[in-house]
Design a protein around this motif. Sequence first.
Motif, PDB file in Angstrom:
ATOM      1  N   HIS A 158       0.821  -1.208   0.000  1.00 14.36           N
ATOM      2  CA  HIS A 158       0.000   0.000   0.000  1.00 14.36           C
ATOM      3  C   HIS A 158       0.862   1.269   0.000  1.00 14.36           C
ATOM      4  O   HIS A 158       0.516   2.258  -0.654  1.00 14.36           O
ATOM      5  N   SER A 159       1.974   1.214   0.716  1.00 13.92           N
ATOM      6  CA  SER A 159       2.844   2.394   0.794  1.00 13.92           C
ATOM      7  C   SER A 159       3.490   2.701  -0.555  1.00 13.92           C
ATOM      8  O   SER A 159       3.644   3.868  -0.916  1.00 13.92           O
ATOM      9  N   ARG A 160       3.866   1.652  -1.277  1.00 11.65           N
ATOM     10  CA  ARG A 160       4.426   1.864  -2.613  1.00 11.65           C
ATOM     11  C   ARG A 160       3.346   2.392  -3.560  1.00 11.65           C
ATOM     12  O   ARG A 160       3.602   3.293  -4.372  1.00 11.65           O
ATOM     13  N   ASN A 161       2.152   1.859  -3.443  1.00  9.07           N
ATOM     14  CA  ASN A 161       1.056   2.317  -4.302  1.00  9.07           C
ATOM     15  C   ASN A 161       0.676   3.757  -3.993  1.00  9.07           C
ATOM     16  O   ASN A 161       0.340   4.522  -4.900  1.00  9.07           O
ATOM     17  N   LEU A 162       0.714   4.131  -2.719  1.00 10.92           N
ATOM     18  CA  LEU A 162       0.455   5.525  -2.347  1.00 10.92           C
ATOM     19  C   LEU A 162       1.488   6.437  -2.983  1.00 10.92           C
ATOM     20  O   LEU A 162       1.159   7.532  -3.467  1.00 10.92           O
ATOM     21  N   ARG A 163       2.729   5.997  -3.002  1.00  8.67           N
ATOM     22  CA  ARG A 163       3.803   6.791  -3.618  1.00  8.67           C
ATOM     23  C   ARG A 163       3.522   7.000  -5.107  1.00  8.67           C
ATOM     24  O   ARG A 163       3.755   8.078  -5.656  1.00  8.67           O
ATOM     25  N   ARG A 164       3.034   5.979  -5.782  1.00 15.33           N
ATOM     26  CA  ARG A 164       2.750   6.081  -7.213  1.00 15.33           C
ATOM     27  C   ARG A 164       1.511   6.944  -7.484  1.00 15.33           C
ATOM     28  O   ARG A 164       1.467   7.678  -8.476  1.00 15.33           O
ATOM     29  N   VAL A 165       0.519   6.876  -6.617  1.00 15.06           N
ATOM     30  CA  VAL A 165      -0.649   7.742  -6.769  1.00 15.06           C
ATOM     31  C   VAL A 165      -0.242   9.194  -6.578  1.00 15.06           C
ATOM     32  O   VAL A 165      -0.670  10.073  -7.327  1.00 15.06           O
ATOM     33  N   ARG A 166       0.580   9.437  -5.600  1.00 18.09           N
ATOM     34  CA  ARG A 166       1.105  10.798  -5.385  1.00 18.09           C
ATOM     35  C   ARG A 166       1.828  11.300  -6.628  1.00 18.09           C
ATOM     36  O   ARG A 166       1.713  12.461  -7.025  1.00 18.09           O
ATOM     37  N   GLN A 167       2.582  10.415  -7.292  1.00 16.14           N
ATOM     38  CA  GLN A 167       3.283  10.786  -8.510  1.00 16.14           C
ATOM     39  C   GLN A 167       2.295  11.148  -9.617  1.00 16.14           C
ATOM     40  O   GLN A 167       2.523  12.100 -10.375  1.00 16.14           O
ATOM     41  N   GLY A 168       1.187  10.424  -9.696  1.00 17.11           N
ATOM     42  CA  GLY A 168       0.159  10.733 -10.684  1.00 17.11           C
ATOM     43  C   GLY A 168      -0.464  12.097 -10.446  1.00 17.11           C
ATOM     44  O   GLY A 168      -0.704  12.858 -11.398  1.00 17.11           O
ATOM     45  N   LEU A 169      -0.723  12.421  -9.193  1.00 21.93           N
ATOM     46  CA  LEU A 169      -1.282  13.736  -8.859  1.00 21.93           C
ATOM     47  C   LEU A 169      -0.313  14.845  -9.237  1.00 21.93           C
ATOM     48  O   LEU A 169      -0.715  15.902  -9.752  1.00 21.93           O
ATOM     49  N   ASP A 170       0.964  14.588  -9.010  1.00 21.49           N
ATOM     50  CA  ASP A 170       1.986  15.591  -9.329  1.00 21.49           C
ATOM     51  C   ASP A 170       2.151  15.740 -10.834  1.00 21.49           C
ATOM     52  O   ASP A 170       2.427  16.835 -11.337  1.00 21.49           O
ATOM     53  N   LEU A 171       1.986  14.645 -11.576  1.00 24.03           N
ATOM     54  CA  LEU A 171       2.080  14.709 -13.028  1.00 24.03           C
ATOM     55  C   LEU A 171       0.979  15.600 -13.603  1.00 24.03           C
ATOM     56  O   LEU A 171       1.237  16.425 -14.486  1.00 24.03           O
ATOM     57  N   ILE A 172      -0.232  15.449 -13.103  1.00 20.73           N
ATOM     58  CA  ILE A 172      -1.337  16.288 -13.556  1.00 20.73           C
ATOM     59  C   ILE A 172      -1.084  17.745 -13.174  1.00 20.73           C
ATOM     60  O   ILE A 172      -1.333  18.663 -13.971  1.00 20.73           O
ATOM     61  N   ARG A 173      -0.582  17.969 -11.978  1.00 26.24           N
ATOM     62  CA  ARG A 173      -0.257  19.341 -11.558  1.00 26.24           C
ATOM     63  C   ARG A 173       0.762  19.974 -12.503  1.00 26.24           C
ATOM     64  O   ARG A 173       0.593  21.110 -12.971  1.00 26.24           O
TER      65      ARG A 173
END
Length: 225
Positions: free
Chosen positions: A117-132
């Motif tokens: 879950h922690s690795r997946n959270l890191r990747r979701v955070r990366q997706g949010l930053d990509l859109i930003r």
Amino acid sequence: MPNTAGGNTVVSCEGNSNNMPTLRGTPLSSIAEAFEELATILKYNGAQEELRLNKFCDACSLVSVLFNCLGIAFKFAELEYVAKVRDLVEASEKFDTLQNILDLDVANGTVRTPGSHSRNLRRVRQGLDLIRALFEQFLSTDDYSLREAASTAYAKVCAPFHTWAVRTAVSAGMYALPTRDQLLQKLNETDESAEKRMRRYIKASLPVIDYIDKLYITRNITLDW
């Protein structure tokens, strides 16, 4: 074109899968509002506030539609992002907060383990930053093509963590991006409305992204992965 149901506008991009949420309003307005709510929670409840996982997942699920609108160039991001959000949604049935899932993986030594879950959270955070980053680039140019904006955003946020094969595939896919006008049409936005809502997301997502980063940093976990 949007359809109407119950007097409210329901908008989704063409090709939207059953795994994606149906939006009331436009995708950008829904996303901006959801992240403004998260940012408000963090602002008024202080750094010690434990962000609820289910509320975070609700906001992140809305972003899936944006990746779908961008087409094949961002298919890699869509597939990865949607899968990771789905994992966190399932985790929210057992864990109340983002801190809970990270602390469990820290205790088990599985923070960076594929599928955790922690690795997946890191990747979701990366997706949010990509859109930003994409929104920032989109607003900084009047170019008809999105290729330069998307390429710059990808290079800054995702490329450092991807293999050569993935970077090459993404680069080739950039030629299939919709035009600026096509993207606005898919999102049911004008230049003026899109700018306002993109700026709202940029402003609201920054404290959320920073909050997630600090969860790792305060547990002596580096961010270079």
